[in-house]
Design an enzyme around this catalytic site. Sequence first.
Site, PDB file in Angstrom:
ATOM      1  N   GLU A 253     -10.058  -2.319  -9.718  1.00  0.00           N
ATOM      2  CA  GLU A 253     -11.002  -3.288  -9.120  1.00  0.00           C
ATOM      3  C   GLU A 253     -12.263  -2.577  -8.635  1.00  0.00           C
ATOM      4  O   GLU A 253     -13.355  -3.123  -8.699  1.00  0.00           O
ATOM      5  CB  GLU A 253     -10.303  -4.053  -7.990  1.00  0.00           C
ATOM      6  CG  GLU A 253      -9.301  -5.052  -8.559  1.00  0.00           C
ATOM      7  CD  GLU A 253      -8.136  -5.382  -7.654  1.00  0.00           C
ATOM      8  OE1 GLU A 253      -8.154  -5.018  -6.460  1.00  0.00           O
ATOM      9  OE2 GLU A 253      -7.183  -6.007  -8.155  1.00  0.00           O
TER      10      GLU A 253
ATOM     11  N   ASN B  60      -0.519  -2.066  -1.580  1.00  0.00           N
ATOM     12  CA  ASN B  60      -1.975  -2.149  -1.588  1.00  0.00           C
ATOM     13  C   ASN B  60      -2.341  -3.558  -1.129  1.00  0.00           C
ATOM     14  O   ASN B  60      -2.236  -4.506  -1.898  1.00  0.00           O
ATOM     15  CB  ASN B  60      -2.490  -1.865  -3.010  1.00  0.00           C
ATOM     16  CG  ASN B  60      -3.994  -2.033  -3.127  1.00  0.00           C
ATOM     17  OD1 ASN B  60      -4.687  -2.184  -2.117  1.00  0.00           O
ATOM     18  ND2 ASN B  60      -4.484  -2.006  -4.353  1.00  0.00           N
TER      19      ASN B  60
ATOM     20  N   SER C 268       1.789  -6.315 -11.088  1.00  0.00           N
ATOM     21  CA  SER C 268       2.793  -7.387 -10.999  1.00  0.00           C
ATOM     22  C   SER C 268       4.210  -6.856 -10.814  1.00  0.00           C
ATOM     23  O   SER C 268       5.163  -7.421 -11.357  1.00  0.00           O
ATOM     24  CB  SER C 268       2.705  -8.330 -12.208  1.00  0.00           C
ATOM     25  OG  SER C 268       1.424  -8.952 -12.254  1.00  0.00           O
TER      26      SER C 268
ATOM     27  N   HIS D 210      -9.076   2.635  -8.023  1.00  0.00           N
ATOM     28  CA  HIS D 210      -8.414   1.387  -8.417  1.00  0.00           C
ATOM     29  C   HIS D 210      -9.298   0.638  -9.420  1.00  0.00           C
ATOM     30  O   HIS D 210     -10.518   0.638  -9.301  1.00  0.00           O
ATOM     31  CB  HIS D 210      -8.146   0.520  -7.180  1.00  0.00           C
ATOM     32  CG  HIS D 210      -7.247  -0.617  -7.475  1.00  0.00           C
ATOM     33  ND1 HIS D 210      -7.694  -1.764  -8.089  1.00  0.00           N
ATOM     34  CD2 HIS D 210      -5.916  -0.774  -7.300  1.00  0.00           C
ATOM     35  CE1 HIS D 210      -6.666  -2.581  -8.258  1.00  0.00           C
ATOM     36  NE2 HIS D 210      -5.574  -2.005  -7.790  1.00  0.00           N
TER      37      HIS D 210
ATOM     38  N   GLU E 254      -1.724   1.721 -13.856  1.00  0.00           N
ATOM     39  CA  GLU E 254      -1.850   0.286 -13.636  1.00  0.00           C
ATOM     40  C   GLU E 254      -2.616  -0.340 -14.801  1.00  0.00           C
ATOM     41  O   GLU E 254      -3.851  -0.333 -14.814  1.00  0.00           O
ATOM     42  CB  GLU E 254      -2.612   0.010 -12.339  1.00  0.00           C
ATOM     43  CG  GLU E 254      -1.943   0.588 -11.106  1.00  0.00           C
ATOM     44  CD  GLU E 254      -2.341  -0.180  -9.848  1.00  0.00           C
ATOM     45  OE1 GLU E 254      -1.438  -0.721  -9.202  1.00  0.00           O
ATOM     46  OE2 GLU E 254      -3.536  -0.255  -9.537  1.00  0.00           O
TER      47      GLU E 254
ATOM     48  N   LYS F 242      -5.184  -4.709  -0.386  1.00  0.00           N
ATOM     49  CA  LYS F 242      -6.506  -5.142  -0.874  1.00  0.00           C
ATOM     50  C   LYS F 242      -7.284  -5.808   0.271  1.00  0.00           C
ATOM     51  O   LYS F 242      -7.192  -5.343   1.401  1.00  0.00           O
ATOM     52  CB  LYS F 242      -6.348  -6.047  -2.106  1.00  0.00           C
ATOM     53  CG  LYS F 242      -5.466  -5.380  -3.175  1.00  0.00           C
ATOM     54  CD  LYS F 242      -5.490  -6.087  -4.496  1.00  0.00           C
ATOM     55  CE  LYS F 242      -4.583  -5.357  -5.473  1.00  0.00           C
ATOM     56  NZ  LYS F 242      -4.610  -5.915  -6.817  1.00  0.00           N
TER      57      LYS F 242
HETATM   58  P1  PGA Z   1      -0.392  -6.591  -8.184  1.00  0.00           P
HETATM   59  O1  PGA Z   1      -1.491  -5.468  -7.838  1.00  0.00           O
HETATM   60  O2  PGA Z   1       0.945  -6.037  -7.775  1.00  0.00           O
HETATM   61  O3  PGA Z   1      -0.801  -7.783  -7.356  1.00  0.00           O
HETATM   62  O4  PGA Z   1      -0.475  -6.858  -9.650  1.00  0.00           O
HETATM   63  C1  PGA Z   1      -1.213  -4.082  -8.016  1.00  0.00           C
HETATM   64  C2  PGA Z   1      -2.440  -3.284  -7.695  1.00  0.00           C
HETATM   65  O5  PGA Z   1      -3.541  -3.732  -8.006  1.00  0.00           O
HETATM   66  O6  PGA Z   1      -2.359  -2.175  -7.126  1.00  0.00           O
END
Ligand code: PGA
Length: 278
Positions: free
Chosen positions: A101, A10, A232, A99, A186, A12
């Site tokens: 976010e 992803n 992460s 997601h 997540e 982003k």
């Molecule tokens: P991250 O993001 O691996 O940077 O924690 C994962 C995600 O938001 O899909």
Amino acid sequence: MSRVKIIAGNWKLNRGTATEAAALISELAGALPTESSAEIVVCPPFTALLSLRDALSAAPQAIRLGAQDVFWKNSGAYTGQISAPMLVDLGVRYVIIGHSERRGRFGVPEPDFTPDILKQFGETDATVNLKAKAALGAGLIPILCIGETLAEREAGDTDSVVRTQVEGALSGISAEAVAGLIFAYEPVWAIGTGKVCEPDEADRVCGVVRETVGSLYGAATADAVRVQYGGSMKPDNAADLLARPNIDGGLVGGASLKAADFAAIVSAAQVRQESTQG
Ligand code: PGA
């Protein structure tokens, strides 16, 4: 059932120009194993999809294209929206939906995001459900994101939050369609924070997702649905996470922007698959 592992990057709001995206794909093509038993997906910003469709067809690996969102209407007066058929036309096969976010739930606090600005990030279980149906209707594979915030975890609400999100996302969707889609568990507090969920706990909650699907659709559908872990995931923790029985892959943010790290995570998925088949 042996489920095929799936590692999705992803990106982003990163590497979204054609030039930036091409550079990352060329690094990835150099770093990834040429053969992989795991499905490999990259989800760049919308603006890079068209150029990546062509770049990926030239890559030695089977790297598939995903988008980061979709609108549920196919056409009409919806300024700024992108429909599922438009994504299909760009060679997209997968789409991330819901997601955290986009739900306005950020792992790293956003000090400038006042309640008014947070309305920009107003995804709900109901809109996730509409988007999932639209994606499935166009032949896309949804990657449905769910997960609790730190406050919800500390209040002991993790399982109920996850169950509610799974049930909300799937309302009115057939068992056959559910068997082919993907969940990404997540935990919001693990996204972009460097705090990974302990593998045993990540596996347990991915199991809660599977049980919830089972209670709605029966054991065969629960067995077929794939559940990724995200938050992460890095080369140093991926193998441990991907070795767990309920974790079928990863949705990778930060580490998907570094070719060597993403390749190492794909390799960790592959090793696991080979060892379970052996
Ligand atoms: P991250 O993001 O691996 O940077 O924690 C994962 C995600 O938001 O899909």
